[in-house]
Every structure is written in structure tokens, then in C-alpha cells.
Design an enzyme around this catalytic site. Structure first.
Site, PDB file in Angstrom:
ATOM      1  CG  LEU A   8      53.358  76.300  92.513  1.00  0.00           C
ATOM      2  CD1 LEU A   8      52.219  77.294  92.728  1.00  0.00           C
ATOM      3  CD2 LEU A   8      53.563  75.453  93.759  1.00  0.00           C
ATOM      4  CB  ALA A   9      54.055  70.596  88.438  1.00  0.00           C
ATOM      5  N   GLY A  11      48.351  71.622  88.391  1.00  0.00           N
ATOM      6  CA  GLY A  11      47.164  72.012  87.629  1.00  0.00           C
ATOM      7  C   GLY A  11      46.985  71.182  86.370  1.00  0.00           C
ATOM      8  NE  ARG A  15      43.211  79.197  80.915  1.00  0.00           N
ATOM      9  CZ  ARG A  15      43.901  80.212  81.418  1.00  0.00           C
ATOM     10  NH1 ARG A  15      44.014  81.336  80.737  1.00  0.00           N
ATOM     11  NH2 ARG A  15      44.481  80.118  82.599  1.00  0.00           N
ATOM     12  CG  ASP A 103      51.937  77.866  84.034  1.00  0.00           C
ATOM     13  OD1 ASP A 103      52.651  78.312  84.954  1.00  0.00           O
ATOM     14  OD2 ASP A 103      50.765  78.246  83.833  1.00  0.00           O
ATOM     15  NE  ARG A 330      69.902  54.264  61.522  1.00  0.00           N
ATOM     16  CZ  ARG A 330      69.604  52.981  61.343  1.00  0.00           C
ATOM     17  NH1 ARG A 330      69.789  52.407  60.164  1.00  0.00           N
ATOM     18  NH2 ARG A 330      69.127  52.266  62.340  1.00  0.00           N
ATOM     19  CE1 TYR A 384      68.948  41.168  62.478  1.00  0.00           C
ATOM     20  CE2 TYR A 384      67.329  41.705  60.801  1.00  0.00           C
ATOM     21  CZ  TYR A 384      67.633  41.229  62.064  1.00  0.00           C
ATOM     22  OH  TYR A 384      66.621  40.817  62.894  1.00  0.00           O
ATOM     23  CB  ALA A 420      80.567  47.155  38.806  1.00  0.00           C
TER      24      ALA A 420
HETATM   25  C1  UD1 Z   1      49.267  83.048  88.310  1.00  0.00           C
HETATM   26  C2  UD1 Z   1      49.295  84.142  89.362  1.00  0.00           C
HETATM   27  C3  UD1 Z   1      49.338  85.502  88.676  1.00  0.00           C
HETATM   28  C4  UD1 Z   1      50.554  85.580  87.788  1.00  0.00           C
HETATM   29  C5  UD1 Z   1      50.605  84.403  86.800  1.00  0.00           C
HETATM   30  C6  UD1 Z   1      51.941  84.366  86.110  1.00  0.00           C
HETATM   31  C7  UD1 Z   1      48.079  83.341  91.325  1.00  0.00           C
HETATM   32  C8  UD1 Z   1      46.830  83.362  92.083  1.00  0.00           C
HETATM   33  N1  UD1 Z   1      48.112  84.052  90.189  1.00  0.00           N
HETATM   34  O1  UD1 Z   1      48.096  83.120  87.546  1.00  0.00           O
HETATM   35  O2  UD1 Z   1      49.389  86.539  89.658  1.00  0.00           O
HETATM   36  O3  UD1 Z   1      50.556  86.810  87.088  1.00  0.00           O
HETATM   37  O4  UD1 Z   1      50.439  83.155  87.475  1.00  0.00           O
HETATM   38  O5  UD1 Z   1      52.001  83.400  85.099  1.00  0.00           O
HETATM   39  O6  UD1 Z   1      49.037  82.697  91.745  1.00  0.00           O
HETATM   40  N2  UD1 Z   1      48.844  75.258  90.247  1.00  0.00           N
HETATM   41  C9  UD1 Z   1      48.893  74.245  91.191  1.00  0.00           C
HETATM   42  N3  UD1 Z   1      47.846  74.081  92.046  1.00  0.00           N
HETATM   43  C10 UD1 Z   1      46.770  74.898  92.038  1.00  0.00           C
HETATM   44  C11 UD1 Z   1      46.721  75.923  91.065  1.00  0.00           C
HETATM   45  C12 UD1 Z   1      47.788  76.087  90.202  1.00  0.00           C
HETATM   46  O7  UD1 Z   1      49.869  73.503  91.247  1.00  0.00           O
HETATM   47  O8  UD1 Z   1      45.874  74.674  92.857  1.00  0.00           O
HETATM   48  C13 UD1 Z   1      49.980  75.428  89.341  1.00  0.00           C
HETATM   49  C14 UD1 Z   1      49.594  75.285  87.885  1.00  0.00           C
HETATM   50  O9  UD1 Z   1      49.780  73.941  87.456  1.00  0.00           O
HETATM   51  C15 UD1 Z   1      50.571  76.224  87.194  1.00  0.00           C
HETATM   52  C16 UD1 Z   1      50.844  77.294  88.257  1.00  0.00           C
HETATM   53  O10 UD1 Z   1      50.455  76.741  89.489  1.00  0.00           O
HETATM   54  O11 UD1 Z   1      51.778  75.578  86.876  1.00  0.00           O
HETATM   55  C17 UD1 Z   1      50.102  78.604  88.018  1.00  0.00           C
HETATM   56  O12 UD1 Z   1      48.703  78.396  88.025  1.00  0.00           O
HETATM   57  P1  UD1 Z   1      47.732  79.099  86.974  1.00  0.00           P
HETATM   58  O13 UD1 Z   1      46.366  78.631  87.246  1.00  0.00           O
HETATM   59  O14 UD1 Z   1      48.259  78.928  85.601  1.00  0.00           O
HETATM   60  O15 UD1 Z   1      47.853  80.629  87.433  1.00  0.00           O
HETATM   61  P2  UD1 Z   1      47.574  81.927  86.562  1.00  0.00           P
HETATM   62  O16 UD1 Z   1      46.118  82.097  86.385  1.00  0.00           O
HETATM   63  O17 UD1 Z   1      48.396  81.878  85.337  1.00  0.00           O
HETATM   64 CA    CA Z   2      49.579  80.262  84.280  1.00  0.00          CA
END
Ligand code: UD1
Ligand code: CA
Length: 451
Positions: A8-9, A11, A15, A103, A330, A384, A420
Site C-alpha cells: 500500500l503506497a 497515501g 503529517r 510506511d 573517487r 583535461y 621538483a
Molecule cells: C494502519 C492500520 C492500523 C495499524 C497501523 C500499523 C488500518 C485501518 N489501520 O493505521 O491498524 O496498527 O497501520 O502501522 O489499516 N494507504 C493507501 N490508501 C489508503 C489509505 C492508506 O494506500 O486509502 C496506505 C498508506 O500510504 C500507508 C498505509 O496504507 O502506506 C497505511 O495507512 P495509514 O493511513 O498510515 O494507516 P495507519 O493510520 O498508520
Molecule cells: Ca501508518
């Protein structure tokens, strides 16, 4: 059963207060995404990235990892459950699915292998127990450590918030089970999101057991803010130092050593404070690296000393050499055994032969130097001409006097001496003295007249 990883990437990671996707934030010299993709590559045959925010940059970077990566677009970041659903399109029906969060990058390959194995009967989730579980999803279990439900911080009751076992974001199960479970999740919760974590109660209600597999705290830390990123860097630093301790390296202070790559080593190597090791490093036996050195993609032979403040990148250094202090090697520097490179010496694309020395204030570029040659202070290879690079060649047992400019292309033979202060523009044959400077003239009894 083949394993297909969904990372999952999508987001933004608001923050982080950054213009780039959260997973592109860097730890230990590479992005979080690169770390997690390589770990995924070690345990699964296919990887699908779920992308959304800043997807062009994410995919461009992932294209350089040399891994079998496909991607799925999550049109809007409406929750981790929805994100996995988007990724499932790319997974073959008879595969196992491993879900990782981009993450949470420090997870170990062995942990994932164990989780995958433990998921044979259905679904396994990776958990850990934290002293301070604030912010994480809490895992409710039965007496057999099987998960019943995950409750997110925002939705938890005070009593549920006391639970210290948390969900790490990592789970593994069959595609069919995950797909069916995810078809039932809703966004009826405090965040208004489709939580992946709801999968657990949905599958549990079907009477299917869900294993929990516990990981160490360190490897499952996530980074949502710059402060957490710094904490992750600290954790990563400690993990890498631990690897080196296991290999028998003596480290003066593990909190002042950054390893941003892989290190192979022999016995009795030591590393002083404020050292950065990057890329692939190979050390022989009894190598010592002094304080404040940066060493990248370099092989260092046995009994060689790298003295303080040296910067080395892309070099091959033989046995029993002394490099530095304040040396800069280098790309393409080859320093053969027992050679010495001293302070304020810069070397590029050059071989310095066995036992040869360049001890002070020197630039050697595109040069081959034989054995036992002494390069005097202030020697410059003028490689050079403003347009092209040219080569300098110096034989064995020669003596290059201080403040010599060698205007390339030029060949200096063996057993030669250069006076020299010479500017050498013509080849010098073996056994000759090269003298290339204006002769000094003294005018006797010459002094400014006083009135
Ligand atoms: C999430 C978990 C939580 C867990 C924690 C561990 C859920 C609902 N909660 O919370 O239980 O303890 O991770 O670190 O899963 N992302 C997407 N699409 C979205 C939302 C998120 O790709 O719609 C990706 C984000 O980029 C990230 C990851 O999913 O890489 C986790 O999302 P994040 O919002 O950080 O979840 P947490 O609040 O940390
Ligand atoms: Ca997270």
C-alpha cells in the site's frame, strides 16, 4: 502456492508535510518504498504497488528497483481495505496474498517467511506488543492467540485502548478469502474509511481461525511524521550495527555509525565514530576505518588502514595500504597493496601500484602508476584539456618531484626522476631525469638602491 505481495503506497502522508508521497521519504539512504519492495521481492514472486498520491514519482522510482512490479491505481485514498481491493485485480486467483504497508519498511524477510508459512490454514496477521500502543489498531484475541477483531484507535473504547497487542499492517492469506472478506467491509467508522482491519472480524464470524504471529517491536515501526522518520532511522541504524556486531566488527559507538548498504568482512575489523558506509562494502581481515570517514561501494584489503576524514567512493584498495587522513578516492581508484595515499590527495580512475606513495596535496586522474614510485607533494596530472580527458602513465621506482605538473597525454618511464617544479609535456624514457622548469638565475650584488 505462489505468493503475491500487495504494497500500500497510495497515501499522501499529510503529517509528513511534504510534496512527495510518504513512501518516498528516505531512511538509511534509500526510500521506505525501496526497502519494503526489496524485502517483498525476497519472499514473493510478484509485487503490486497500490498507488495514488504522487503516483508518477512512485512508479518512476519503483521502475529502477529491478524487481517484477506491477501497479494498481487507487482513485481516492478512502482506506487501507479499499487500497488492497484495488491491488487484488493483479493477483492470480490461486495465489496467496501478502499485504505490506509502504510506511512500515524495516520488516525482516525471515518474519515474513514465517508469517506466510503460518497462513496455510487461512489468514495470518502480524502483530507486536507495545508499551505504548497509541495510534495503532488493537488486536483482540482468544485464549489460543487467534485474532477475533481489530479495533482502530479512533473507534476503540477506553478498555480496548488498554490492549497492547497491535496490528502491524502486515497480513497474509488466500486471495479468495481476502477478496470475499473485503467485499463486505463498510466505511461506517470514526474515520469514514474502508479499513483493511475489518477483515479480521468478518473472517472470524465465518468461523475461520486467524493466526497471530508476533514480530519484534523494532521491525514493525511505521513512520507517519518527520519525527517518526527520524526514530525509524535510529532503529535502522541500530539494526545494521547489530548485523555488523554479529559479523565480529568492533564498533566504537553504534549510534555514530550509519550503514546504508551491505558490508562483508573478515575478522578483526574496526570502525571508529561518525562513519558512513554506503552501497556494497567488502573488507578483508583487520581493516580499520578511522573517524569521520565516508566509504561507498569499495573493497578494502586486509590490514589496510583508512585514516580519519577520508572520502572513498568506488575504489579497490589492496592489502596493507594506508589511506588518509583527508584522502579522497573517487570512482575507478585502484590502490595496490602496501601503497600509501596521504592527506589532501584526490585520485580518480587511476591505479597506484604496489608500494607506491602519493602522500601530500596531489591530484591523480586517468593515470597508471607502477610499483615503488613516489609521487611528490603538489603533483598534478593535467588530464583535461578543456574538452577531452587524456592519460598519464608512470613506470616503476620513479621519483616525481614536488610541484610537478604532468600534462597528459604523457608517459614517464621506470627509474626516472622528475625535478621538483617541472611542467612535463614530453615523454621521459626509463632511467632518465626529466627537468622542465626555468633555470634559476642569481644576479650578484643586486639590491634596491636606497636614496
Ligand atoms: C494502519 C492500520 C492500523 C495499524 C497501523 C500499523 C488500518 C485501518 N489501520 O493505521 O491498524 O496498527 O497501520 O502501522 O489499516 N494507504 C493507501 N490508501 C489508503 C489509505 C492508506 O494506500 O486509502 C496506505 C498508506 O500510504 C500507508 C498505509 O496504507 O502506506 C497505511 O495507512 P495509514 O493511513 O498510515 O494507516 P495507519 O493510520 O498508520
Ligand atoms: Ca501508518
Amino acid at each position: 502456492m505462489s505468493v503475491h505481495t500487495i504494497i500500500l503506497a497510495a497515501g499522501q502522508g499529510s503529517r509528513m508535510k511534504s510534496n512527495k508521497a510518504k513512501v518516498l521519504q528516505r531512511i538509511g539512504g534509500t526510500s521506505m518504498l525501496e526497502k519494503i519492495c526489496h524485502t517483498a521481492g525476497a519472499v514473493s514472486s510478484d509485487i503490486t504497488l497500490v498507488v495514488g498520491f504522487d503516483k508518477e514519482s512512485v512508479l518512476e522510482e519503483a521502475g529502477n528497483y529491478n524487481l517484477n512490479i506491477t501497479s494498481s491505481l487507487q482513485p481516492k485514498p478512502i482506506g487501507t481495505g479499499d487500497a488492497v481491493r484495488c491491488g487484488l485485480d493483479k493477483v492470480q486467483n490461486d495465489s496467496k496474498v501478502l499485504v505490506l504497508y509502504g510506511d512500515v519498511p524495516l520488516i525482516k524477510k525471515e518474519t515474513l517467511q514465517n508469517l506466510i508459512e503460518s497462513s496455510n490454514s487461512g489468514l495470518s496477521i502480524l502483530t507486536t506488543v507495545l508499551d505504548n500502543p497509541f495510534g495503532y489498531g488493537r488486536v483482540k484475541t482468544n485464549d489460543n492467540n487467534e485474532a477475533l477483531e481489530i479495533v482502530e484507535e479512533k473507534d476503540a473504547t477506553d478498555e480496548e485502548r488498554q490492549i497492547q497487542e497491535i496490528f502491524t499492517g502486515v497480513l497474509c492469506g488466500s486471495k479468495a478469502l481476502i477478496e470475499e472478506g473485503l467485499s463486505k467491509i463498510t466505511n461506517n467508522n470514526a474515520a469514514g474509511e474502508f479499513y483493511l482491519t475489518d477483515l479480521v472480524s468478518i473472517i472470524n464470524e465465518k468461523g475461520i481461525r486467524i493466526n497471530t504471529y508476533k514480530a519484534s517491536n523494532e521491525e514493525v515501526k511505521g513512520a507517519n511524521s518527520k519525527q517518526e522518520l527520524e526514530q525509524l532511522e535510529t532503529t535502522y541504524r541500530a539494526m545494521k550495527a547489530e548485523d555488523l556486531f554479529e559479523k565480529g566488527i568492533t564498533i566504537t559507538d553504534a549510534s555514530r555509525l550509519d550503514v546504508r548498504g551491505s558490508v562483508e568482512c573478515g575478522r578483526d575489523c574496526s570502525i571508529d565514530v561518525n562513519v558512513i558506509l554506503e552501497g556494497n562494502i567488502i573488507l578483508g581481515d583487520n581493516v580499520s576505518i578511522g573517524p569521520n570517514c565516508i566509504v561507498k561501494n569499495t573493497n578494502i584489503g586486509s590490514n589496510t588502514k583508512i585514516e580519519a576524514f577520508s572520502h572513498i567512493d568506488g575504489a579497490k584498495i589492496g592489502d596493507s595500504c594506508v589511506i588518509g587522513p583527508y584522502a579522497r578516492l573517487r570512482e575507478g581508484s585502484q590502490i595496490e597493496s602496501s601503497a600509501k595515499v596521504g592527506n589532501f590527495v584526490e585520485i580518480k580512475n587511476t591505479t597506484l601500484g604496489k608500494g607506491s606513495k602519493a602522500n601530500h596535496f596531489t591530484y591523480l586522474g586517468d593515470t597508471v602508476i607502477g610499483e615503488g614510485t613516489n609521487v611528490g607533494a603538489g603533483t598534478i596530472t593535467c588530464n583535461y584539456d578543456g574538452k577531452d580527458k587524456h592519460k598519464t602513465s608512470i613506470g616503476d621506482n620513479s621519483f616525481i618531484g614536488s610541484n610537478t605538473s604532468l600534462v597528459a597525454p604523457v608517459t614517464v618511464g621506470s627509474n626516472t626522476t622528475i625535478a621538483a617544479g617541472s611542467v612535463i609535456t614530453k615523454d621521459i624514457p626509463d632511467n632518465a631525469l626529466g627537468f622542465g622548469r626555468a633555470k634559476q638565475e642569481n644576479k650578484e650584488n643586486w639590491s634596491k638602491k636606497k636614496d
